[in-house]
Design an enzyme around this catalytic site. Structure first.
Site, PDB file in Angstrom:
ATOM      1  N   LEU A   1      -0.023  58.303 -32.604  1.00 30.23           N
ATOM      2  CA  LEU A   1       0.144  59.088 -31.371  1.00 30.23           C
ATOM      3  C   LEU A   1       1.545  59.670 -31.216  1.00 30.23           C
ATOM      4  O   LEU A   1       1.943  60.067 -30.127  1.00 30.23           O
ATOM      5  CB  LEU A   1      -0.194  58.222 -30.144  1.00 30.23           C
ATOM      6  CG  LEU A   1      -1.675  57.850 -29.993  1.00 30.23           C
ATOM      7  CD1 LEU A   1      -1.868  56.924 -28.793  1.00 30.23           C
ATOM      8  CD2 LEU A   1      -2.545  59.091 -29.835  1.00 30.23           C
TER       9      LEU A   1
ATOM     10  N   PRO B   1      -3.449  51.262 -36.315  1.00 30.46           N
ATOM     11  CA  PRO B   1      -4.324  52.425 -36.075  1.00 30.46           C
ATOM     12  C   PRO B   1      -3.885  53.742 -36.710  1.00 30.46           C
ATOM     13  O   PRO B   1      -4.657  54.698 -36.718  1.00 30.46           O
ATOM     14  CB  PRO B   1      -4.315  52.549 -34.554  1.00 30.46           C
ATOM     15  CG  PRO B   1      -2.972  52.023 -34.152  1.00 30.46           C
ATOM     16  CD  PRO B   1      -2.676  50.910 -35.123  1.00 30.46           C
TER      17      PRO B   1
ATOM     18  N   CYS C   1       4.337  50.898 -30.304  1.00 29.67           N
ATOM     19  CA  CYS C   1       3.391  51.476 -29.330  1.00 29.67           C
ATOM     20  C   CYS C   1       1.994  50.880 -29.497  1.00 29.67           C
ATOM     21  O   CYS C   1       1.376  50.443 -28.535  1.00 29.67           O
ATOM     22  CB  CYS C   1       3.340  52.991 -29.484  1.00 29.67           C
ATOM     23  SG  CYS C   1       4.917  53.804 -29.154  1.00 29.67           S
ATOM     24  N   HIS C   2       1.498  50.882 -30.748  1.00 31.02           N
ATOM     25  CA  HIS C   2       0.141  50.384 -30.980  1.00 31.02           C
ATOM     26  C   HIS C   2       0.037  49.514 -32.231  1.00 31.02           C
ATOM     27  O   HIS C   2      -1.050  49.250 -32.719  1.00 31.02           O
ATOM     28  CB  HIS C   2      -0.855  51.556 -31.063  1.00 31.02           C
ATOM     29  CG  HIS C   2      -0.877  52.367 -29.802  1.00 31.02           C
ATOM     30  ND1 HIS C   2      -0.125  53.505 -29.659  1.00 31.02           N
ATOM     31  CD2 HIS C   2      -1.539  52.184 -28.633  1.00 31.02           C
ATOM     32  CE1 HIS C   2      -0.326  54.010 -28.447  1.00 31.02           C
ATOM     33  NE2 HIS C   2      -1.173  53.225 -27.801  1.00 31.02           N
ATOM     34  N   GLY C   3       1.188  49.112 -32.761  1.00 30.63           N
ATOM     35  CA  GLY C   3       1.179  48.117 -33.828  1.00 30.63           C
ATOM     36  C   GLY C   3       0.895  48.614 -35.229  1.00 30.63           C
ATOM     37  O   GLY C   3       0.301  47.894 -36.035  1.00 30.63           O
TER      38      GLY C   3
END
Length: 200
Positions: A141, A179, A164-166
């Site tokens: 992202l 992701p 942010c999201h690993g």
């Protein structure tokens, strides 16, 4: 009137008629040539005028000089120590440059392509094994991964970690866990000297 006189009179009239027709023919040719010249001149002037009117519109669509200056960035790599990373800005994006240690290079080269989410060998991502250059924007992202500072978490694979999201990236900037769908992108670059690189 004698036959001789009549013949002379007819010859004179024929000559007058021929001269009159020739003059009309020449006048028609001159008029046609003049008309063609005027049409061609008008078209040429109109074309030049149209080009002059349109040029400012086309020229304004060209990138500004300051934008063109940002299209490439030259970086002196000589101050960077082995194992150290720096961040430079190119086209408004952070670019990560790491001078990899022998251990980091080996770790990147030993990875099997079958283990990668986005299979890409290390040698396809670098021009010189010591130098890794890539855009530092997570492909999930658009966050900026950590790992540039020695105190930053580098994730499970010793490269970069996006909090942010690993997403975890290895020492070649390839996505290994999380992701993010693709590896950190490698920009176009060239070495101008052994320790001077031009990005873009």
């Amino acid at each position: 009137m004698s036959d001789t006189a009549a013949g002379a009179d007819q010859a004179h009239q024929a000559a007058d008629g021929a001269g009159h027709d020739g003059a009309d023919g020449n006048a028609e040719i001159d008029e046609k040539t003049r008309r063609d010249f005027l049409i061609m001149s008008t078209a040429a002037v109109g074309g030049v005028g149209a080009a002059m009117a349109v040029w400012p519109l086309i020229d304004q669509m060209n990138p500004a000089k300051d934008t063109l200056a940002l299209a490439s960035t030259e970086v002196d790599l000589s101050p960077i120590e082995v194992g150290q990373s720096i961040t430079v800005v190119w086209r408004g994006k952070p670019v990560f440059i790491r001078r990899r240690s022998a251990e980091e290079i080996k770790a990147a080269e030993d990875v099997k392509l079958a283990d990668l989410v986005d299979p890409q060998s290390d040698k396809d991502r670098v021009q010189k094994p010591e130098w890794l250059i890539m855009v530092g924007v997570c492909t999930h992202l658009g966050c900026i991964p950590l790992g540039q500072k020695s105190s930053d978490p580098k994730g499970e694979f010793g490269g970069w970690f996006c909090p942010c999201h690993g997403s975890h990236y290895d020492t070649s900037g390839r996505i290994r866990k999380g992701p993010a769908p693709t590896n950190l992108p490698v920009p176009g670059y060239e070495f101008l000297q052994d320790t001077v690189v031009k990005i873009g």
